[in-house]
Design an enzyme around this catalytic site. Structure first.
Site, PDB file in Angstrom:
ATOM      1  N   ARG A  45     -31.911   6.665  22.230  1.00  0.00           N
ATOM      2  CA  ARG A  45     -31.814   5.634  21.624  1.00  0.00           C
ATOM      3  C   ARG A  45     -31.152   4.109  22.402  1.00  0.00           C
ATOM      4  NH1 ARG A  45     -28.044   9.309  17.750  1.00  0.00           N
ATOM      5  NH2 ARG A  45     -28.582  10.847  19.497  1.00  0.00           N
ATOM      6  N   LYS A  51     -29.598   9.009  29.773  1.00  0.00           N
ATOM      7  CA  LYS A  51     -28.727   8.269  29.898  1.00  0.00           C
ATOM      8  C   LYS A  51     -26.886   9.055  30.068  1.00  0.00           C
ATOM      9  CE  LYS A  51     -26.911  10.727  25.752  1.00  0.00           C
ATOM     10  NZ  LYS A  51     -26.816  10.276  23.468  1.00  0.00           N
ATOM     11  N   THR A  92     -28.803  21.656  21.216  1.00  0.00           N
ATOM     12  CA  THR A  92     -27.641  21.774  21.477  1.00  0.00           C
ATOM     13  C   THR A  92     -27.163  23.238  21.935  1.00  0.00           C
ATOM     14  OG1 THR A  92     -26.721  20.818  19.617  1.00  0.00           O
ATOM     15  CG2 THR A  92     -26.610  19.528  21.270  1.00  0.00           C
ATOM     16  N   ASN A 148      -9.707 -22.240  65.581  1.00  0.00           N
ATOM     17  CA  ASN A 148     -10.275 -23.467  63.809  1.00  0.00           C
ATOM     18  C   ASN A 148     -11.511 -23.257  64.167  1.00  0.00           C
ATOM     19  OD1 ASN A 148     -10.791 -25.427  62.244  1.00  0.00           O
ATOM     20  ND2 ASN A 148      -8.287 -25.738  62.829  1.00  0.00           N
TER      21      ASN A 148
END
Ligand code: UD1
Ligand code: CA
Length: 464
Positions: free
Chosen positions: A16, A23, A79, A379
């Site tokens: 997605r 991811k 899962t 400088n």
């Protein structure tokens, strides 16, 4: 050996997100999201950590710290299947197993500790971390047992839930605590007869219930912690939450933030008291700011350490160290390896790269200093360029203390301008040249024409 282990599921592709990057490597707070999950697990006391890899396994493995073990889920079958592949990595372990999703980066160690404590107090075989969400879409819904109490019957996935179940607002965070031996037993019994055709980890709860085990829920009030990142919108939301937490923490520690909405601070950044952050400030990486700084508007500061009373506005500062009272900007770019001593001013389109700038130096206007060492109180005139690259190699430039580099000087490295020496406007100091201390050199190529007479000490002395 700790009796708490953690398994982090990180094998999914994250379709997605529509990304070439897996991811769990998408970043928030400057780090891959998986790293935040690992940090929370470790801080919660998980002595062993196992990451389930699958999609782009080698890329993900490359970011893991030493001591984290990995298993490979060759095909992403769900899962539950993912967790089953972790079993060999925890052979012989019989304590509590925290299971976390690599795509839920906002979880905190404090919440995980409470989850484990509740799990043990209830002597449950499984305890699921839940939260109530105003918009529960996409999450598994928690079906509790009738009556009071912490007990859970099962979890209904969005796609499999009935309309009535979908109306429930208590959702599965995707984080659980399991008793190890019952977990492995229950995982054997999963099937994939559901809408996605996957082996759902969530079904373990029902299996355990059928076996007469205790299955509990621990509901956190910190609903933002369970945010799972599935889309780019989720990623932005999670990053915003992480940022809000950091903003709250720095404000509590004495930092003024003018415009929280446009201020982004990575979690590992440190900021001293009474520092003010003006709108459009981004502080990232290992940045550590001292006290009394004034940063912004529009400052991008990365991996940089500042002392007290530093000001940086409209500038980019990377990998640098800045001393006390240094003023950067508007419109300066300090690049990695730059060391700036106290009371230096750098601004107005100056770029400094891998250089050491001494106390009180002024680099005010449209200059480039690369691989340079500049002594105190020198400088650097408008438009000064160190030509440090000959097309093949980089070479050093040295500018001595109190030297005065005239406007539009080109210092072709390697070269040296001695202490107190002066170059005329438009001088080109050739490579391999050394302008002796206290002399004046002018022209192209620069030639020494006389000794430099400094009208009075005042003119070159630094302001108090
Ligand atoms: C899952 C939960 C859901 C919960 C939600 C919280 C299941 C079935 N559903 O849904 O109840 O509300 O998380 O965010 O568990 N993964 C693997 N291998 C796989 C599949 C997934 O390692 O085969 C990893 C993913 O990389 C991811 C995590 O597991 O880090 C969760 O997978 P994801 O597909 O995002 O599950 P959700 O649909 O969000
Ligand atoms: Ca998810």
């Amino acid at each position: 050996m700790s009796d708490l282990a953690a398994v982090i599921l990180a094998a999914g592709e994250g379709t997605r997100l529509k990304s070439a990057t897996p991811k769990v490597l998408h970043r928030l707070g400057g780090r891959p999201m998986l790293e935040w999950v690992l940090r929370a697990a470790r801080a919660a006391g998980a002595g062993r950590q196992v990451v389930v890899l699958g999609h782009a396994a080698e890329k993900v493995r490359a970011i893991l710290p030493a001591g984290v073990s990995t298993v490979l889920q060759a095909k992403q079958l769900g899962t539950g299947h993912a967790l089953r592949t972790a079993r060999p990595a925890l052979a012989g372990f019989n304590g509590s197993v925290l299971v976390l999703c690599g795509d839920a980066p906002l979880i905190t160690a404090a919440t995980l500790r409470r989850l484990v404590r509740t799990h043990r107090r209830l002597r449950a075989s499984a305890t699921v971390l839940t939260a109530c969400l105003a918009d529960p879409f996409g999450y598994g819904r928690v079906l509790r047992n009738a009556g009071q109490g912490p007990w859970v019957r099962r979890i209904a996935e969005e796609k499999d839930a009935t309309p009535d179940e979908r109306r429930l607002t208590e959702v599965n965070s995707g984080a659980y605590c399991f008793q190890a031996s019952w977990l492995w037993r229950a995982l054997q019994r999963l099937d994939n007869r559901n809408r996605k055709g996957e082996f759902y980890l969530t079904d373990v709860l029902e299996v355990l219930n059928r076996a007469g085990r205790r299955v509990a829920a621990f509901r956190t009030g910190e609903a933002a912690e369970i945010l799972g990142v599935n889309t780019r919108c989720d990623l932005a939301s999670a990053a915003a939450v992480m940022n809000e937490r950091k903003l709250a923490a720095v404000q509590a520690a004495g930092v003024t933030v003018w415009d929280p909405a446009s201020t982004w601070i990575d979690p590992d950044v440190r900021i001293g008291r009474d520092t003010e952050l003006l709108p459009g400030t981004r502080l990232s990486g290992r940045t550590a700011l001292g006290t009394g700084n004034r940063i912004g508007p529009a400052a991008d500061v990365c991996d940089t350490v500042t002392a007290t009373n530093v000001s940086i506005r409209h500038s980019v500062v990377e990998g640098s160290r800045l001393g006390k009272g240094v003023r950067v900007g508007p419109y300066a770019h300090l690049r990695p390896g730059t060391r700036v001593a106290d009371k230096v001013t750098i601004g107005n389109f100056a770029e400094i790269n891998r250089s050491r700038i001494g106390t009180g130096v002024k680099v005010g206007h449209v200059s480039y200093l690369g691989d340079a060492t500049v002594g105190p109180d020198a400088n650097i005139g408008a438009g000064t360029i160190t030509a440090n690259y000959d097309g093949r190699r980089k070479h050093p430039t040295r500018v001595g203390a109190r030297a005065f580099i005239g406007s539009q000087s080109v210092l072709i490295a390697p070269c040296t301008v001695g202490a107190g020496a002066l170059t005329g406007a438009g001088a080109v100091v050739k490579a391999g040249t050394r302008i002796p201390a206290g002399t004046v050199a002018v022209g192209v190529p620069a030639r020494i024409i006389k000794r430099r007479i400094v009208p009075s000490d005042q003119s070159v002395r630094r302001k108090p």
